[in-house]
Write a protein that holds these residues in place. Sequence first.
Motif, PDB file in Angstrom:
ATOM      1  N   LYS A   1       0.409   3.755  -0.985  1.00 55.25           N
ATOM      2  CA  LYS A   1       0.114   3.537  -2.305  1.00 55.25           C
ATOM      3  C   LYS A   1       1.674   2.983  -3.009  1.00 55.25           C
ATOM      4  N   ARG A   2       2.892   3.574  -2.198  1.00 58.80           N
ATOM      5  CA  ARG A   2       4.261   3.328  -2.781  1.00 58.80           C
ATOM      6  C   ARG A   2       4.355   1.951  -2.291  1.00 58.80           C
TER       7      ARG A   2
ATOM      8  N   GLU B   1       2.718  -0.322  -4.728  1.00 52.79           N
ATOM      9  CA  GLU B   1       3.718  -0.199  -6.055  1.00 52.79           C
ATOM     10  C   GLU B   1       4.795  -1.114  -5.926  1.00 52.79           C
TER      11      GLU B   1
ATOM     12  N   THR C   1       3.868  -4.929  -5.972  1.00 55.83           N
ATOM     13  CA  THR C   1       3.812  -5.210  -7.312  1.00 55.83           C
ATOM     14  C   THR C   1       4.861  -5.619  -8.347  1.00 55.83           C
ATOM     15  N   GLU C   2       5.502  -4.633  -8.241  1.00 49.90           N
ATOM     16  CA  GLU C   2       6.890  -4.407  -8.954  1.00 49.90           C
ATOM     17  C   GLU C   2       7.982  -5.757  -8.646  1.00 49.90           C
TER      18      GLU C   2
END
Length: 423
Positions: A219-220, A223, A226-227
């Motif tokens: 998940k990290r 993220e 995406t960032e």
Amino acid sequence: MNVFEQYESNVRSYIRSFPATFVRAKGDKMWDDQGKEYIDFFAGAGALNYGHNDDGMKKAVIEYMQDDGILHSLDMGTEAKAKFLQRFQDVILKPRKMDYKMMFPGPTGTNTVESALKLARKVTGRAKVVSFTRAFHGMTLGALAITGNAFKRKGAGVSLNETIFMPYDGYTGNGINSADLLEQMLNDDGSGMDKPAAVILEVVQGEGGINACSMEWLKRIREICTEHGIVMIVDDVQAGCGRTGTFFSFEPAGIVPDMICMSKSLGGMGLPFAMTLVKPEYDKFGPGEHNGTFRGNNLAFVAAAEALRYWENDELAERVQHNAAVIKERLGRIRDRFPQFAAKVKGRGFMQGLELTAAKEKGEEICAEAFKNGLILETAGPDDEVVKLLPPLILTDESLAKGLDIMEEAFAAVADRMEKSAA
């Protein structure tokens, strides 16, 4: 076996581990030309999740050929391809609320990886790709550049560039979260890390040693990608098609990768077939910008469409998850019975193994002993230190129990020889 020794290239490998001439296979078993039966805990390196010669797929392929169906078509429209596209949309993507374009880049796993790398570089205008320690993504130059294995990399004979290797989840073993490290390096203009086009990873690293990342780590990574506007690519060539207990290996994390690489069991019954799933906003190749003569394997389309019947309900997934727990428990017992190997249970689903942290060199000997007793079992990891299970998902309870018994007996035989040689 003399004909192979006399005429086939020295590069052959599996025949050295499994020195037999196989003539027949069905379900979870194979037979050699002497009539000896073997339980298959190898499944074509994960290309036979549904076992050997599935009746439904075999029937569909034979009927298609008997009706003079199109066999070769490049990427022209065929009935077989249309049926697969619709079936995959209806059975796999729609129920998971996924929106992807399906690209057929060529018949093998390395083809789908190469297409994803090229497309990520095209859409971002950047060249670097983040890969992870122990990764294995294929044997063509782009895929090999993001593969960690030194022996495989050396075979390229040229420099392998444009890759930034980062520690896989748990690689450092000292509490360092490599996702946090990646984020820190991306945020630090002094880190020396050029912003990459993509991050590519396997949720369970097969050839690298059955290393399974945590869902939190996954998940990290999603993220962070995406960032920073980085394309996230999941290589599900070996871990996909139900191998870990869900159709896609990443499903428990609830993430949606930007691209997904698929092959191996996608072809249903061992027919060469690869597919790259691409989010629509990244579908930027011009017509023919990435192509290949065998990107439209119609027999594989037929078998693959039929294979999706296994995913019309949860029966197979639940069976895999149940038997995965059986495997994990039994591997734990083998670990505890033979402390001289200091083994660790690794992996998820029908992709598990025992890592020998002591006597690493005994992995191949254990598999050879198992083969003598009718079990096809292989090693993984950079030093062949992991005794690895990749059984077909349709494995019967009887074959599972008998195969695990043979595996334990192989450990016992090797442990006994070690004890005698030390005496």
